[in-house]
Write a protein that holds these residues in place. Structure first.
Motif: not given
Length: 479
Positions: A40-51, A209-215, A221-222, A239-245
């Motif tokens: 599957s070529a997932g999308d931002a909605a998939d990332v939202q559900a997974a998170v 998918v990578g962009a949606a997860l990163s932001s 933590l990423l 960094a926009e969300n001060t997420t650890r990387v």
């Protein structure tokens, strides 16, 4: 793996489900150029559900003891061990690594990592450290987003998933769309052993998918392994969300052969550490630094030893070099070599496409007459290309080795281990092998400089997924 596998679903909240994305990504066998799977070529909605699933599951998972979490990891390890031969075949077809090395590296090392993190998880049940009237407590970071590469697709997954789950974190995994099949097999294992829903989630796909997860603001933590260029973009988005990387990025590692070293052993080892996985390895030691007076002797040894790395069918025993992972990677590597030759480099061996009619093969290549500042000596090729660089003194060798934006690995060869250690300590890199020393999966590794920050593997790798809390009690009354 002659039939095309349909892995068109994603794994979210303890179940396989259809992706919100309607696209499909073809997965090719790099040796045959045949389609072996569609994912599957997932999308931002998939990332939202997974998170969201990972966020909901995290408190209960963290509330388990370390030993209880370790028991789940131990069960994962047992399933991997039971499927070792089948998983090896998947690795050969998905990545192109020859079967003799794919088993111990592409499957055996992940098996070790899950087993090791199962044991390390239990150590988190030990009483917290007391510092005077304070307790220093280590707690899970929370929800982890993991983005993994195609070159070691199960190994890199095991480092992130194993450590995160041991620490009490939940995880959303985005495997490389180029080689995703071993990550899918891990999801099968997770489902089979009954890991609590939402603790492990898999969303396949490409950059979206990578962009949606990163932001994503609910990712705590990423953890990313891949190119330095992509790692920088992920760090900016997080960094926009001060997420650890935590970033494990590129490399351009150097092997220094000192003037008292066993030259034949050093050259053979250097070729092996550069050409492993067809050079598609971040810790590849792709610069060989040798005394200027011994360059001709080294070139002769290269010509004698290099035929052992002749590319061949990765399904056949005895083959040590397979194809590159894709046509795009093959073209990139050949372009690096062509530019180097145009800039004045001389080919010692290789330098041409491999003779196979199908498959993304490149003949392992060694170049000499190369400037330490040239592109071929500074840029990560990510293919079977080694450059020979002469030096005059030990200080000169150290300076050339450190003349790099990267700092991930390295090596020093000498008959005097104390001398080798003294040089190793001066190298600006996260890991150094002395003589025939090899990567130790129980020890941490990671980069200096543009090779990233954070550590993976071992106790330090586990601690990447923990955060520290200090609890202060009233100081005892005096007297």
């Amino acid at each position: 793996m002659s039939e095309v596998q349909n892995r068109s679903q994603i794994y979210v909240d303890g179940a396989w489900r259809d992706s919100a994305g309607t696209g499909r990504i073809e997965v090719l066998n790099p040796a045959t150029e045949q389609v072996i799977a569609e994912v599957s070529a997932g999308d931002a909605a998939d990332v939202q559900a997974a998170v969201a699933a990972a966020r909901a599951a995290q408190p209960a998972w963290a509330a388990l003891s370390g030993a209880e979490r370790g028991d789940f990891l131990g069960r994962i390890a047992k399933e991997i061990e039971a499927e070792f031969a089948d998983l090896t075949a998947v690795a050969v077809a998905d990545v192109g690594m020859p079967v003799d090395v794919a088993g111990p590296i592409q499957v055996g090392v992940p098996l070790f990592q899950f087993s090791n993190f199962a044991q390390l998880a239990a150590t988190l049940d030990e009483p917290p450290q007391e510092v005077g009237p304070s307790l220093v407590v280590e707690e899970p970071v929370g929800v982890v987003g993991a983005i993994t590469p195609w070159n070691f697709p199960f190994f890199q997954v095991s480092l992130k998933v194993g450590a995160a789950l041991a620490a009490g974190c939940t995880i959303v995994l985005k495997p490389s769309e180029v080689a995703p099949l071993l990550a899918y097999r891990l999801a099968d294992v997770v489902d089979r052993i009954g890991l609590p829903a939402g603790v492990f989630n898999l969303v396949s796909g490409g950059p979206e998918v990578g962009a949606a997860l990163s932001s994503h603001p609910d990712v705590d933590l990423l953890s990313f392994t891949g190119s330095t260029a992509t790692g920088k973009k992920i760090a900016v988005a997080a960094a926009e969300n001060t997420t650890r990387v935590a970033l494990e990025l590129g490399g351009k590692s150097a092997t220094i052969v000192l003037d008292d070293a066993d030259l034949q052993s050093a050259v053979a080892d250097a070729l092996g550490k550069c050409f492993l996985n067809s050079g598609q390895i971040c810790i590849a030691q792709s610069r060989l630094l040798v005394p200027a007076s011994k360059v001709a002797e080294v070139e002769a040894l290269v010509q004698a030893i290099a035929p052992a790395f002749t590319p061949g069918d990765p399904t056949q025993s005895g083959v040590v070099t397979g194809p590159l992972v894709s046509q795009a990677q093959r073209e990139k590597v050949l372009a690096h070599v062509e530019r180097a030759v145009a800039d004045g480099a001389r080919v010692v061996v290789g330098g041409t496409p491999a003779p196979q009619e199908t498959g993304f093969y490149v003949t392992p290549t060694v170049l000499t007459d190369v400037s330490p500042d040239s592109a071929i000596a500074q840029e990560e090729v990510f293919g079977p290309v080694l450059v020979i660089l002469p030096y005059e003194t030990d200080d000169d060798a150290v300076a050339i080795a450190n003349n790099s934006a990267y700092g991930l690995s390295g090596g020093v060869w000498s008959a005097d281990t104390d001398r080798a250690l003294a040089v190793a300590k001066r190298l600006q890199t996260g890991m150094v092998n002395i003589n025939s020393g090899q990567y130790n999966p129980a020890a941490p590794y990671g980069g200096y400089k543009a090779s990233g920050y954070g550590r993976e593997g071992g106790v330090e790798g586990l601690k990447e997924f923990l955060q520290t809390k200090t609890i202060n009690y009233p100081a005892p009354a005096e007297g």
